[in-house]
Design a protein around this motif. Structure first.
Motif, PDB file in Angstrom:
ATOM      1  N   ASN A 123       0.820  -1.211   0.000  1.00  0.00           N
ATOM      2  CA  ASN A 123       0.000   0.000   0.000  1.00  0.00           C
ATOM      3  C   ASN A 123       0.858   1.267   0.000  1.00  0.00           C
ATOM      4  O   ASN A 123       0.507   2.261  -0.637  1.00  0.00           O
ATOM      5  N   LYS A 124       2.001   1.221   0.710  1.00  0.00           N
ATOM      6  CA  LYS A 124       2.889   2.384   0.767  1.00  0.00           C
ATOM      7  C   LYS A 124       3.442   2.695  -0.618  1.00  0.00           C
ATOM      8  O   LYS A 124       3.487   3.865  -1.039  1.00  0.00           O
ATOM      9  N   LEU A 125       3.846   1.646  -1.331  1.00  0.00           N
ATOM     10  CA  LEU A 125       4.352   1.837  -2.693  1.00  0.00           C
ATOM     11  C   LEU A 125       3.242   2.346  -3.598  1.00  0.00           C
ATOM     12  O   LEU A 125       3.467   3.224  -4.447  1.00  0.00           O
ATOM     13  N   LYS A 126       2.025   1.817  -3.404  1.00  0.00           N
ATOM     14  CA  LYS A 126       0.913   2.246  -4.248  1.00  0.00           C
ATOM     15  C   LYS A 126       0.591   3.717  -4.026  1.00  0.00           C
ATOM     16  O   LYS A 126       0.323   4.463  -4.981  1.00  0.00           O
ATOM     17  N   GLN A 127       0.639   4.153  -2.773  1.00  0.00           N
ATOM     18  CA  GLN A 127       0.388   5.555  -2.482  1.00  0.00           C
ATOM     19  C   GLN A 127       1.456   6.447  -3.117  1.00  0.00           C
ATOM     20  O   GLN A 127       1.158   7.539  -3.608  1.00  0.00           O
ATOM     21  N   LEU A 128       2.706   5.953  -3.112  1.00  0.00           N
ATOM     22  CA  LEU A 128       3.790   6.714  -3.739  1.00  0.00           C
ATOM     23  C   LEU A 128       3.575   6.819  -5.244  1.00  0.00           C
ATOM     24  O   LEU A 128       3.772   7.893  -5.839  1.00  0.00           O
ATOM     25  N   LEU A 129       3.145   5.716  -5.853  1.00  0.00           N
ATOM     26  CA  LEU A 129       2.947   5.711  -7.306  1.00  0.00           C
ATOM     27  C   LEU A 129       1.790   6.612  -7.733  1.00  0.00           C
ATOM     28  O   LEU A 129       1.742   7.044  -8.893  1.00  0.00           O
ATOM     29  N   LEU A 130       0.894   6.900  -6.800  1.00  0.00           N
ATOM     30  CA  LEU A 130      -0.239   7.752  -7.145  1.00  0.00           C
ATOM     31  C   LEU A 130       0.056   9.232  -6.955  1.00  0.00           C
ATOM     32  O   LEU A 130      -0.786  10.080  -7.254  1.00  0.00           O
ATOM     33  N   GLN A 131       1.255   9.542  -6.456  1.00  0.00           N
ATOM     34  CA  GLN A 131       1.646  10.939  -6.293  1.00  0.00           C
ATOM     35  C   GLN A 131       1.955  11.565  -7.660  1.00  0.00           C
ATOM     36  O   GLN A 131       2.103  10.868  -8.673  1.00  0.00           O
ATOM     37  N   ASP A 132       2.083  12.892  -7.681  1.00  0.00           N
ATOM     38  CA  ASP A 132       2.454  13.574  -8.921  1.00  0.00           C
ATOM     39  C   ASP A 132       3.973  13.780  -8.963  1.00  0.00           C
ATOM     40  O   ASP A 132       4.694  13.451  -8.018  1.00  0.00           O
ATOM     41  N   SER A 133       4.455  14.329 -10.081  1.00  0.00           N
ATOM     42  CA  SER A 133       5.882  14.640 -10.295  1.00  0.00           C
ATOM     43  C   SER A 133       6.775  13.404 -10.163  1.00  0.00           C
ATOM     44  O   SER A 133       7.866  13.455  -9.588  1.00  0.00           O
ATOM     45  N   LEU A 134       6.304  12.277 -10.708  1.00  0.00           N
ATOM     46  CA  LEU A 134       7.096  11.043 -10.700  1.00  0.00           C
ATOM     47  C   LEU A 134       7.800  10.873 -12.051  1.00  0.00           C
ATOM     48  O   LEU A 134       7.275  11.285 -13.095  1.00  0.00           O
ATOM     49  N   VAL A 135       8.966  10.227 -12.004  1.00  0.00           N
ATOM     50  CA  VAL A 135       9.705   9.916 -13.228  1.00  0.00           C
ATOM     51  C   VAL A 135      10.047   8.428 -13.223  1.00  0.00           C
ATOM     52  O   VAL A 135      10.577   7.906 -12.227  1.00  0.00           O
ATOM     53  N   PHE A 136       9.752   7.770 -14.335  1.00  0.00           N
ATOM     54  CA  PHE A 136      10.147   6.380 -14.543  1.00  0.00           C
ATOM     55  C   PHE A 136      11.177   6.350 -15.667  1.00  0.00           C
ATOM     56  O   PHE A 136      10.889   6.793 -16.787  1.00  0.00           O
ATOM     57  N   PHE A 137      12.348   5.828 -15.380  1.00  0.00           N
ATOM     58  CA  PHE A 137      13.445   5.843 -16.358  1.00  0.00           C
ATOM     59  C   PHE A 137      13.866   4.413 -16.648  1.00  0.00           C
ATOM     60  O   PHE A 137      14.272   3.676 -15.751  1.00  0.00           O
ATOM     61  N   LEU A 138      13.753   4.025 -17.924  1.00  0.00           N
ATOM     62  CA  LEU A 138      14.206   2.713 -18.372  1.00  0.00           C
ATOM     63  C   LEU A 138      15.365   2.900 -19.345  1.00  0.00           C
ATOM     64  O   LEU A 138      15.196   3.486 -20.427  1.00  0.00           O
ATOM     65  N   HIS A 139      16.521   2.409 -18.920  1.00  0.00           N
ATOM     66  CA  HIS A 139      17.702   2.487 -19.781  1.00  0.00           C
ATOM     67  C   HIS A 139      17.822   1.174 -20.538  1.00  0.00           C
ATOM     68  O   HIS A 139      17.988   0.105 -19.943  1.00  0.00           O
ATOM     69  N   LEU A 140      17.765   1.245 -21.874  1.00  0.00           N
ATOM     70  CA  LEU A 140      17.766   0.063 -22.741  1.00  0.00           C
ATOM     71  C   LEU A 140      19.098  -0.015 -23.480  1.00  0.00           C
ATOM     72  O   LEU A 140      19.324   0.701 -24.449  1.00  0.00           O
ATOM     73  N   LEU A 141      19.979  -0.880 -23.022  1.00  0.00           N
ATOM     74  CA  LEU A 141      21.366  -0.925 -23.521  1.00  0.00           C
ATOM     75  C   LEU A 141      21.553  -1.851 -24.714  1.00  0.00           C
ATOM     76  O   LEU A 141      22.614  -1.856 -25.331  1.00  0.00           O
ATOM     77  N   GLY A 142      20.558  -2.626 -25.069  1.00  0.00           N
ATOM     78  CA  GLY A 142      20.750  -3.675 -26.065  1.00  0.00           C
ATOM     79  C   GLY A 142      21.306  -3.204 -27.391  1.00  0.00           C
ATOM     80  O   GLY A 142      22.233  -3.792 -27.945  1.00  0.00           O
ATOM     81  N   CYS A 143      20.745  -2.113 -27.941  1.00  0.00           N
ATOM     82  CA  CYS A 143      21.203  -1.631 -29.251  1.00  0.00           C
ATOM     83  C   CYS A 143      22.680  -1.245 -29.212  1.00  0.00           C
ATOM     84  O   CYS A 143      23.428  -1.509 -30.161  1.00  0.00           O
ATOM     85  N   ASP A 144      23.122  -0.607 -28.140  1.00  0.00           N
ATOM     86  CA  ASP A 144      24.517  -0.188 -28.034  1.00  0.00           C
ATOM     87  C   ASP A 144      25.446  -1.401 -28.010  1.00  0.00           C
ATOM     88  O   ASP A 144      26.436  -1.458 -28.751  1.00  0.00           O
ATOM     89  N   THR A 145      25.131  -2.384 -27.182  1.00  0.00           N
ATOM     90  CA  THR A 145      25.988  -3.569 -27.072  1.00  0.00           C
ATOM     91  C   THR A 145      25.999  -4.361 -28.364  1.00  0.00           C
ATOM     92  O   THR A 145      27.055  -4.783 -28.841  1.00  0.00           O
TER      93      THR A 145
END
Length: 1037
Positions: free
Chosen positions: A221-243
């Motif tokens: 529930n704590k994580l869910k409450q955090l995910l429902l907040q505003d001003s969040l950033v989700f960053f996925l770094h995808l290295l496959g093409c470089d390698t």
């Protein structure tokens, strides 16, 4: 060619030995020791100056954040960065006419905006992600940490967010999240980055972590409450093409399939987020940090590396627009990679009908911050791309104004810092009224004149960016002037030293006055003035809180010029002497100076274009061969040999710097080296007595202490060739190189390098032995054509010696006794040495050309990375970077050793002090150093920046580098005995017996044949200790 009768600027004039000569020479020895120490210190200090000039961080702290006065359209933002994804490979259709990224293409056509994000070199992963997330380009001071980390803390979009979730590479994610308390991040182990497999699973790993995060929130529930907040950033770094791009190249099926994997992950993330949040308040940014060249590399400014895809959709992003017309005009504006604005979309992309909005890579950071309603990162220099945001006109102005104020705050902070540390501050005048401009903009907004407010905001932002550059380069003029004056002062000081110690100019001007006493006269007042000036400047720098290095730059420059002015009387006398000479002499002096500068500028250009040496040796071979042919009639073989050697050497700089493996060529080169050694041996022993060959051949037919030495050296070269073949064969068969093989290779190298010390002391015999002695280690460290280069370089060095013999022969025939006169009264002139002549500048100039060719013939002078590391596998198979680098450097040293051995022999041959030529080499090197000082660059690829630093650093290190090599080669060349003249001695003149049987004359041979054999006029006999039976030698005999 007539060789001048005088020194560099004077004529020898020593009629008697002065009583103070011994004291003067002791004084000179101490002075030259001090001069070398000063040179090392000066070049070390000035080498550091480039980091204060070119590589000073642009990052400042202490600015207040400026949030935009708008309601944020997005509560969260998803940032997908496909590392190493090229724009063309992403947008274009495949060979079957299918889309490689069907989901993102559907976004482009129906839901979002697209374009090309232009990256600024260096196009590497860390600088690219810093541009995207923090909004500024590579911090030049990162060079001090090997470009592995930013040396100064900086602000990012992640810092401003409420919480950031990041998943991806251990090389990227920790840069932004390791010290960020409001972040949750995970990285895979370094071992996952395997170039031998398909790396697309790394992208899937990042997605799985993100998916797992959302799944955990169901029960947390704590994580869910955090995910429902505003001003969040989700960053996925995808290295496959470089390698996969590095391992398989960007046109491979694995790389192109990875593009499809990335598109599938983008689709999965979108569907997952939309189904989880269900509020349409998520913004999505898909881009790449850099592209990939066809060779599977990146870093430079090629379009394949700088052009990356950018797709944005979701909350706050405009819908696509169809193009009404397709006209494109060049408005003169350029992106950071120097590409034009409004470039036409390639037809093979199939997107010509959809409006394209290109941006600079740093513009993405203010875009993300604005979508979330956050302040732009404090150090950002990006411009908000209005073509992407779906704002009203008022919101666009407010967002742009916030972006402008954020950049303006950086400018004001830099201005404040500089003003507080400056006695005489020079402000950036274009922003002197910035506050009134801000008031005008606020007034225009209040009156709803948004068009005018936008125009003024954009103009103010541009001026603020100019102001940032102004303060970034604020100290450049003062620092560069100080350092340049220091280099010039050092060169003037060397010239004065050479004139005073190695020319006859002092004796000519002051005749019998004490040299040292004159140099010390009337210098106290000048030194006092110099100390006062240095103290005054130091106080000013202290008040300005300047670093200690600033004090060192100024102190070194003032110190040098104080010493120069202490020789004011001498300089005045030299000027008077030169101005009193004939106009033709002044023209000759200017001509020599102009030619020298042209040669040095040619060497500077050769650092950027190796093929210049091809033309150099083609032309020089013809000119030198023609000169020798005209100088020595009847010796047709010599000019043909010189021309052939130069022609062969000219081919090597046409070959690729990346040396391809060719074991057969290395083995064949060993055979060629053996043939060269045998030819030199035969030539040395079979040469008949004549005026030309006597200078370098075995003039006394010395009996070697080790008769089988030559045969042993030939055997070692043959064994080395065999070991090259054996080692390469085992490696090709993927068999381990036995320890016995490695030990044998080490034994061959150690023994071969010792043997030349026991060879005969005649020039040709000793040089041939040195050539054969260094051949085994060079062969064992070679993988291709560089082994053949070793033999050809030796032939060119022999040609150089033959040319010098021709010059000496011609001078002897034309009867120039002043040329060979032993001027022992000059304090820098030793026994059987003469004062320097104007023509002698050819020796250090030719040396510098050959010294550079020793690098450029087989690789890139400025980067050891261009030399293949596999060449060390014959000595060590366990990975040891330090030891392997040491072996590579040793390999590079071997051609230098040959060049310096030939150089030392020539100084003995022409009877000039070797140390005088060393100082001339340093003088010419520093002319090039100044040039490279102004060519250092802090933008471009890491390789371009590194090479510019390397060129400057290598030339700066010449004062130590060359001296060290001189000391090493002196072990091999110090006992070389050179015949000072090709004429027979007095006994031979009378027909008593040949030179090698004249025991009386041999008795007066010390390091070389006595000048008695060079006597050609009666006035010279008095300075020569002649045997008693030579008294009847007629004048002119």
């Amino acid at each position: 060619m007539q060789i001048g009768r005088g020194g560099i600027l004077g004529s020898p004039h020593s009629e008697q030995r002065k009583p103070s000569l011994l004291f003067n020479r002791q004084w000179l020895k101490r002075r030259e020791t001090w001069l070398v120490v000063l040179g090392v210190l000066l070049h070390l200090v000035y080498m550091l100056s480039i980091f204060d000039i070119y590589f000073k961080t642009p990052i400042v702290h202490g600015m207040d954040p400026v949030p935009p006065r708008i309601s944020p359209p997005a509560k969260r933002l998803v940032l997908l960065v496909a590392d190493g994804l090229r724009a063309d490979k992403f947008y274009e259709l495949d060979s079957e006419g299918q889309y490689r990224a069907p989901f993102l293409r559907s976004i482009i056509k129906s839901k979002g905006r697209w374009g090309v994000s232009h990256a600024r070199p260096p196009t590497e992963s860390r600088p690219g992600h810093v541009s995207i997330i923090a909004g500024f380009y590579e911090d030049p001071s990162a060079v001090t940490k090997g470009w592995k980390a930013n040396p100064v803390e900086f602000d990012t979009v992640f810092n401003r967010s409420r919480h950031t979730f990041a998943f991806g590479s251990p090389d990227i994610v920790p840069i932004f999240c390791s010290d960020l308390p409001h972040s949750t991040w995970h990285t895979y182990p370094h071992e996952f980055e395997d170039f031998a497999s398909d790396a697309s699973f790394l992208d899937q790993w990042s997605y799985d972590q993100f998916h797992s995060l959302l799944n955990k929130s169901i029960d947390n529930n704590k994580l869910k409450q955090l995910l429902l907040q505003d001003s969040l950033v989700f960053f996925l770094h995808l290295l496959g093409c470089d390698t996969n791009g590095h391992a398989h190249r960007p046109y491979s099926s694995i790389y192109l399939n990875n593009v499809k994997v990335v598109d599938h992950i983008a689709k999965s993330v979108y569907n997952l987020v939309e189904s989880f949040f269900k509020d349409n308040r998520t913004a999505y940014i898909f881009t790449a940090d850099h592209g990939m060249s066809d060779k599977g590399s990146h870093g430079d400014g090629q379009p394949a590396n700088t052009d990356t895809p950018l797709v944005a959709w979701g909350a706050g992003i405009q819908n696509p627009r169809l193009l009404v017309h397709s006209s494109h005009s060049d408005d003169g504006v350029r992106f950071v990679d120097q590409h034009k604005h409004d470039m036409p979309t390639p037809t093979e992309w199939g997107l010509s009908s959809v409006e394209r909005v290109d941006v600079n890579q740093a513009d993405i950071a203010p875009l993300m911050a604005t979508l979330l309603g956050l302040p732009c990162p404090a150090n950002s220099v990006g411009n908000l791309p209005l073509g992407y945001v779906n704002f009203s006109e008022a919101e666009e102005v407010e967002a742009t104004l916030a972006n402008t104020k954020q950049i303006l705050n950086q400018f004001l902070r830099k201005s404040q810092i500089k003003q507080s540390n400056s006695i005489k501050f020079k402000p950036f005048k274009l922003l002197a009224n910035y506050s009134s401009v801000l008031d005008q903009i606020e007034d225009l907004i209040s009156r709803r004149d948004y068009k005018s407010a936008m125009k003024q905001s954009i103009n103010l932002r541009s001026l603020a960016l100019e102001g940032l550059h102004y303060f970034q380069t604020y100290d450049w003029l003062a620092l560069m002037t100080t350092v340049t004056l220091g280099y010039i002062g050092w060169m003037v000081f060397i010239i004065l030293h050479v004139l005073q110690s190695y020319s006859s100019l002092v004796e000519t001007i002051y005749e019998k006055k004490s040299h040292v006493a004159h140099l010390c006269k009337n210098s106290k007042k000048i030194y006092i003035c110099g100390c006062l000036l240095m103290g005054t400047i130091s106080i000013l720098l202290f008040v300005e809180n300047a670093s200690l290095l600033y004090h060192a730059y100024v102190a070194m420059t003032v110190f040098l010029w104080t010493h120069i002015f202490s020789y004011f009387t001498f300089i005045k006398a030299v000027w008077k002497y030169v101005s009193g000479r004939k106009f033709s002499y002044i023209l000759e002096l200017l001509a020599y100076s102009a030619v020298s500068i042209c040669i040095l500028e040619f060497l500077v250009a050769s650092f950027f274009e190796r093929m210049l040496y091809t033309w150099c040796f083609l032309i020089f071979g013809v000119v030198a061969a023609l000169y020798v042919f005209l100088s020595i009639p009847g010796q047709l073989f010599i000019p043909i040999f010189i021309w052939s050697a130069c022609w062969f050497l000219s081919m090597f700089t046409l070959m690729p710097a990346e040396i391809p493996d060719n074991t057969h060529l290395v083995v064949a080169s060993g055979s060629i080296i053996i043939l060269i050694g045998i030819a030199a041996r035969w030539f040395d022993l079979s040469t008949k007595r004549n005026n030309y060959w006597l200078r370098i051949s075995n003039y006394q037919k010395q009996k070697s202490r080790f008769p089988m030495l030559f045969h042993l050296q030939i055997l070692l070269v043959a064994l080395s060739s065999g070991m090259v073949w054996l080692s390469s064969s085992r490696r090709a068969q993927e068999q381990e190189l036995l320890m016995l093989h490695q030990l044998l290779n080490w034994l061959l190298v150690g023994l071969s390098m010792v043997l030349p010390l026991f060879s005969q002391t005649a020039p040709l015999a000793r040089l041939s032995s040195i050539f054969l002695g260094f051949a085994p280690p060079f062969l064992l460290l070679s993988i291709g054509y560089e082994a053949l280069f070793y033999g050809v370089l030796a032939l060119v060095l022999m040609s150089w010696i033959l040319i010098e013999c021709a010059i000496l022969h011609l001078s002897s025939v034309k009867d120039t006794p002043a040329y060979v006169k032993n001027v022992e009264d000059d304090i820098g002139i030793g026994h059987h040495e003469r004062s320097l002549q104007l023509l002698d500048v050819r020796v250090p100039l030719i040396f510098m050309v050959l010294f550079n060719v020793a690098f450029f013939g087989t690789g890139n002078f400025a980067s050891i990375a261009s030399f293949e590391i596999s060449s060390v596998y014959r000595f060590i198979t366990i990975f040891s970077p330090f030891f392997m680098a040491a072996l590579l450097i040793f390999k590079l040293f071997i051609p230098f050793m040959l060049v310096i051995c030939a150089f030392s022999t020539i100084t003995k041959l022409i009877q000039v002090p070797r140390l005088s030529c060393y100082f001339l080499v340093i003088l010419f090197s520093d002319v090039m150093t100044i040039h490279f000082f102004f060519l250092v660059q802090n933008t471009g690829s890491w390789m371009e920046i590194g090479n510019s630093i390397s060129r400057f650093g290598i030339m700066s290190a010449q004062v130590v580098f060359v001296l060290l090599l001189f000391a090493l080669t002196n072990i091999y060349t110090k006992d070389i005995q050179v015949v000072l003249c090709a004429y027979y001695c007095c006994c031979c003149y009378l027909g008593n017996h040949p030179l090698d049987d004249c025991m009386t004359c041999q008795a007066i041979i010390i390091q070389s044949i006595s000048p008695c054999i060079h006597a050609r006029s009666q006035d010279f006999y008095s300075s020569v200790l002649l045997p008693s039976h030579c008294s009847d030698l007629p004048q002119g005999g």
